[in-house]
Design a protein around this motif. Structure first.
Motif, mmCIF file in Angstrom:
data_model
loop_
_atom_site.group_PDB
_atom_site.id
_atom_site.type_symbol
_atom_site.label_atom_id
_atom_site.label_comp_id
_atom_site.label_asym_id
_atom_site.label_seq_id
_atom_site.Cartn_x
_atom_site.Cartn_y
_atom_site.Cartn_z
ATOM 1 N N ARG A 149 0.847 -1.201 0.000
ATOM 2 C CA ARG A 149 0.000 0.000 0.000
ATOM 3 C C ARG A 149 0.880 1.248 0.000
ATOM 4 N N TYR A 156 2.325 1.638 -3.303
ATOM 5 C CA TYR A 156 1.305 2.099 -4.247
ATOM 6 C C TYR A 156 1.105 3.594 -4.135
ATOM 7 N N PHE A 157 1.052 4.081 -2.872
ATOM 8 C CA PHE A 157 0.823 5.515 -2.737
ATOM 9 C C PHE A 157 2.029 6.313 -3.186
ATOM 10 N N LEU A 214 1.755 6.350 -6.783
ATOM 11 C CA LEU A 214 0.657 7.245 -7.164
ATOM 12 C C LEU A 214 1.095 8.694 -7.093
ATOM 13 N N ASN A 215 1.842 9.002 -6.043
ATOM 14 C CA ASN A 215 2.373 10.363 -5.922
ATOM 15 C C ASN A 215 3.241 10.726 -7.106
ATOM 16 N N LYS A 270 3.214 9.371 -10.023
ATOM 17 C CA LYS A 270 2.385 9.506 -11.225
ATOM 18 C C LYS A 270 1.674 10.839 -11.241
ATOM 19 N N ASN A 271 1.142 11.214 -10.069
ATOM 20 C CA ASN A 271 0.445 12.499 -9.987
ATOM 21 C C ASN A 271 1.365 13.641 -10.368
ATOM 22 N N VAL A 328 1.832 13.672 -14.020
ATOM 23 C CA VAL A 328 0.626 14.186 -14.690
ATOM 24 C C VAL A 328 0.554 15.698 -14.550
ATOM 25 N N ARG A 329 0.843 16.169 -13.329
ATOM 26 C CA ARG A 329 0.766 17.620 -13.109
ATOM 27 C C ARG A 329 1.769 18.348 -13.974
ATOM 28 N N LEU A 389 0.605 18.323 -17.557
ATOM 29 C CA LEU A 389 -0.516 19.235 -17.778
ATOM 30 C C LEU A 389 -0.040 20.672 -17.761
ATOM 31 N N ALA A 390 0.906 20.977 -16.845
ATOM 32 C CA ALA A 390 1.428 22.348 -16.808
ATOM 33 C C ALA A 390 2.125 22.674 -18.123
ATOM 34 N N TYR A 416 1.529 21.310 -20.996
ATOM 35 C CA TYR A 416 0.511 21.461 -22.028
ATOM 36 C C TYR A 416 -0.131 22.827 -21.954
ATOM 37 N N ARG A 417 -0.395 23.261 -20.710
ATOM 38 C CA ARG A 417 -1.001 24.582 -20.534
ATOM 39 C C ARG A 417 -0.081 25.656 -21.084
ATOM 40 N N SER A 436 -0.002 25.535 -24.895
ATOM 41 C CA SER A 436 -1.214 26.064 -25.546
ATOM 42 C C SER A 436 -1.286 27.571 -25.385
#
Lengths: 347, 425
Positions: free
Chosen positions: A119, A122-123, A126-127, A129-130, A133-134, A137-138, A140-141, A144
């Motif tokens: 567990r 996993y976290f 996950l962190n 991965k987050n 992703v962040r 996305l930043a 990409y922002r 654009s």
């Protein structure tokens, strides 16, 4: 002796008889009493005997029952002991099974179901991965936004360029300063620079010419004049230019010379030959033997090459083997007619 | 009179008709004129012009009618009462494409106001004519027909069913694949309107193969198209688990997370709605979203947006956390609780606060660890305040009370509990 007997018998008999009578009467009188007493005594004794017998029987029955009950009791006791032992054993097994299950369940729950470390991992993943992703996305922002700004910027540029083209006459000259190039400014307005670079916009419609494709081509660069060098004598140039061809033998021979030479040879041979049909030995050309009509018989025709022409009938043969000569062969008879020549034979 | 003079009379009449109709069409673009026009009885005048010989007059008359009906529903009622609709429907089948566009515009303008008007449009047999228009070549005609169908289907389930029964759905799916951008937008919005009423309708749309095409258009640069596409996908996936799974199988993750950072506000809102509809069905789908890094994207989205736009994001976090304690821990680990606490402090609308309270309750109700994580963010006093305040709505009070109860049942964090004791009712 006899006297005594006669004495006794004569004296004693009436007394005896009288006594007898007395006794008989007494006996008669006591008969019932004696009878009852005898009955009583007998019944007591019989009862005694029977009671003794019954007591004996009872004791035997009790004896038997005692042994029997003891036996059955021991049997049941054994069964109950077995059951008890089994219960004790089952309890033991249960306790052991519970112990195993306790350890196993604790292990499995801690290792797999509620695996703390998995567990945690996993976290952490996950962190990570987050964060990825962040970040993406930043990015990409940003991208654009940059795109958007660039688009807007180019649209504005186009608009201003078009405006400059429309207002090209507002360009300032040496004599008169234009609107955007006021003398009181230290530097001309940016529109001034645009006006300087702009091509004047005319709303006249240009008719496309017939050679439009050619006229729209870029002009070729001018040909630079090259210095002409010392010239050769004309005869040499002629000789050079009109030199005769001097091909090699390989070039001269056509690719089909071999075949044409073969053909020529064949034709010459054909012209010289006597007959068209070449002679070939007999082995090359097999002709089936045709027998003469004269030699055929109604009995059929034996194939040429048979050693003997006599008729044979194998069914009539007595045995398979050939006739055996009993006599040994006489050599001189074998040579009959063949040793000497026959001499001249008159036909 | 010579022949030329006779013909001149007719020409004059035609010119005056054309002029009248064109002026009316122009005037009806401005709202202030429409009252005057209505009082002057423009409907009864326009109606015979629809049957005019000259095509230009017909088309312009239809256009004017459409603009008038667009303005308010009294005029639309008047259009219906004036028996204009059957005539329009009849000529939809016959005339050229300009007239078809104008007639479809009138039908759309009438149908958009109320379900009864839309029902009257359907009763005239407009659906079959509109579906035939969807098969035309001209993209403008297809666009107006699709728009009219979308407006009809928007109102309720029976009208949507009528639209589906007319066989519009496969044609709409074909329209989505066309290259024209406006046609794509309108067909996506029409499909979204059809899907939103019931699972059977959504299933019909999915059976026509709409999901694949909608999923392809996710990365289109046009913002309005993306709005409609995401709205359609979220309407499809909200009905049942199977539909959500089909939407997810179209491989929208993780491309959808990119659109959460789109410059356009409504695109982001529709994406958040889509993710919410997917997350609310089963733990597996929520797990999928979490594994794709969706929670971080949603938390950032909640942080960036303001007002009503935040609501789908907040509800997504709540739905994800509600399924299991692992997922709730995932939300906590992605800094969801802090963001929700900030939202609770910033927002002023009651329904958003209620949603935030509900989400926090879902996060904190699983184990003492979760309750501690929620309590540490100083959320509990705020929830208590909301529950006690007289100005909060019923819904807000109920939700904050439930959330508080759920969290406190598992809370063993002493400081937070002490802080609450002072204000306890």
């Amino acid at each position: 002796k006899m006297s005594r007997f006669l004495n006794v018998s004569l004296n004693a008999v009436p007394k005896v008889v009288a006594d007898l009578y007395v006794k008989h009467e007494a006996a008669e009188a006591h008969r019932v009493l004696e009878y009852n007493a005898a009955v009583k005594i007998q019944s007591w004794y019989r009862g005694l005997r029977v009671r003794h017998y019954i007591r004996h029987l009872n004791a035997s029955a009790v004896h038997i029952q005692r042994y029997w009950r003891g036996y059955m009791g021991r049997v049941f006791c054994r069964i109950r002991i077995k059951h008890l032992v089994m219960i004790i054993r089952m309890n033991l097994y249960n306790a052991m099974a519970v112990r195993i299950q306790k350890h196993w369940r604790g292990f499995i729950v801690r290792k797999y179901t509620y695996n703390f470390y998995a567990r945690k991992r996993y976290f952490e993943a996950l962190n990570a991965k987050n964060q990825v992703v962040r970040k993406e996305l930043a990015e990409y922002r940003e991208r654009s936004e940059v795109e958007e700004r660039r688009r807007q910027h180019s649209a504005m540029e186009r608009k201003l360029k078009y405006q400059a083209r429309k207002q090209h006459y507002m360009l300032s000259t040496h004599q008169s300063f234009g609107v955007y190039n006021s003398p009181f400014r230290e530097q001309p307005h940016e529109m001034e620079y645009r006006l300087r670079e702009a091509r004047p916009l005319s709303h006249k419609k240009t008719t496309p010419s017939t050679k439009s494709s050619l006229s729209q081509c870029e002009p070729l660069p001018p040909i630079q004049p090259k210095i002409q060098g010392p010239f050769k004598p004309p005869s040499q140039v002629q000789a050079q230019r009109y030199r005769p061809l001097n091909p090699s033998l390989r070039v001269l021979t056509a690719y089909n010379t071999l075949e044409s030479a073969r053909e020529t040879l064949q034709r010459d041979e054909w012209a010289k030959q006597l007959t068209d049909r070449p002679f070939v030995p007999f082995s090359k050309h097999k002709v089936p033997y045709e027998p003469l009509l004269h030699t055929t018989s109604k009995y059929g025709h034996l194939l040429y090459g048979n050693k003997y022409f006599t008729e044979e009938n194998p069914d009539m043969h007595i045995s398979d083997q050939r006739m055996q000569t009993v006599v040994s062969p006489i050599p001189i008879f074998d040579r009959y007619g063949g040793t000497y020549s026959k001499g001249a034979v008159v036909l | 009179m010579s022949q030329r003079q006779v013909l001149q009379v007719f020409e004059q009449y035609q010119k005056s008709r054309t002029q009248f109709v064109q002026t009316i069409a122009e005037l009806s673009t401005r709202p202030q004129n429409i009252e005057t026009l209505q009082n002057a009885g423009v409907m009864s005048l326009l109606r015979p012009l629809l049957l005019d010989v000259v095509p230009t007059v017909q088309q312009t008359a239809a256009l004017a009618l459409g603009r008038l009906a667009n303005y308010n529903d009294d005029l639309a009622e008047a259009v219906v009462k004036g028996d204009i609709l059957p005539q329009l429907v009849y000529s939809l089948a016959e005339q050229n494409r300009f007239y078809k566009k104008a007639a479809a515009f009138v039908l759309r303008a009438v149908a958009k106001h109320s379900p009864q008007l839309a029902q009257s449009v359907v009763d005239c047999g407009a659906l079959d004519a509109l579906v035939i228009c969807l098969e035309e070549f001209d993209p403008g005609v297809k666009e107006s027909a699709a728009w009219a169908l979308g407006y009809i289907a928007r109102h309720n389930a029976e009208l949507s069913q009528a639209v589906v029964d007319a066989g519009a759905v496969p044609l709409l799916v074909l329209c989505i694949q066309e290259p024209e951008l406006s046609l794509k937008r309108i067909s996506a919005s029409a499909l979204s309107d059809v899907c939103k009423h019931s699972p059977e309708l959504a299933q019909t749309v999915v059976d026509a193969g709409a999901i694949a095409h909608l999923a392809q258009m996710i990365l289109n640069p046009d913002a309005k198209l993306k709005r409609q596409v995401f709205s359609a996908l979220s309407q499809i996936s909200k009905h049942s688990v199977d539909l959500s799974e089909m939407v997810v199988e179209a491989e929208i993750f993780p491309a959808v997370l990119t659109c959460l950072r789109d410059p356009d506000e409504y695109v982001r809102k529709n994406v958040a709605t889509l993710i919410r509809e997917i997350a609310k069905h089963t733990p597996e789908l929520a797990q999928l979203i979490v594994n794709a890094g969706g929670v971080a994207a949603i938390v950032d989205y909640v942080g960036e947006s303001k007002g009503n736009v935040r609501l789908p994001g907040v509800m997504t976090l709540g739905y994800i956390a509600a399924h299991s304690d692992n997922l709730a821990m995932a939300v906590i680990v992605s800094k969801g609780v802090n963001q929700l606490a900030i939202t609770l402090a910033e927002e002023s609308e009651d329904h958003i606060k209620a949603a935030v309270g509900w989400s926090l309750g879902q996060i904190g109700r699983h184990t003492p660890e979760h309750a501690k994580a929620v309590a540490v963010a100083n959320v509990l006093p705020r929830l208590l305040q909301l529950y006690l305040a007289a100005s909060s709505s019923e819904d807000l009070q109920i939700k904050s009370k439930k959330a508080l109860k759920n969290i406190l049942q598992k809370c063993v964090h002493l400081q937070a509990l002490e802080a609450l004791l002072h204000d306890a009712p």
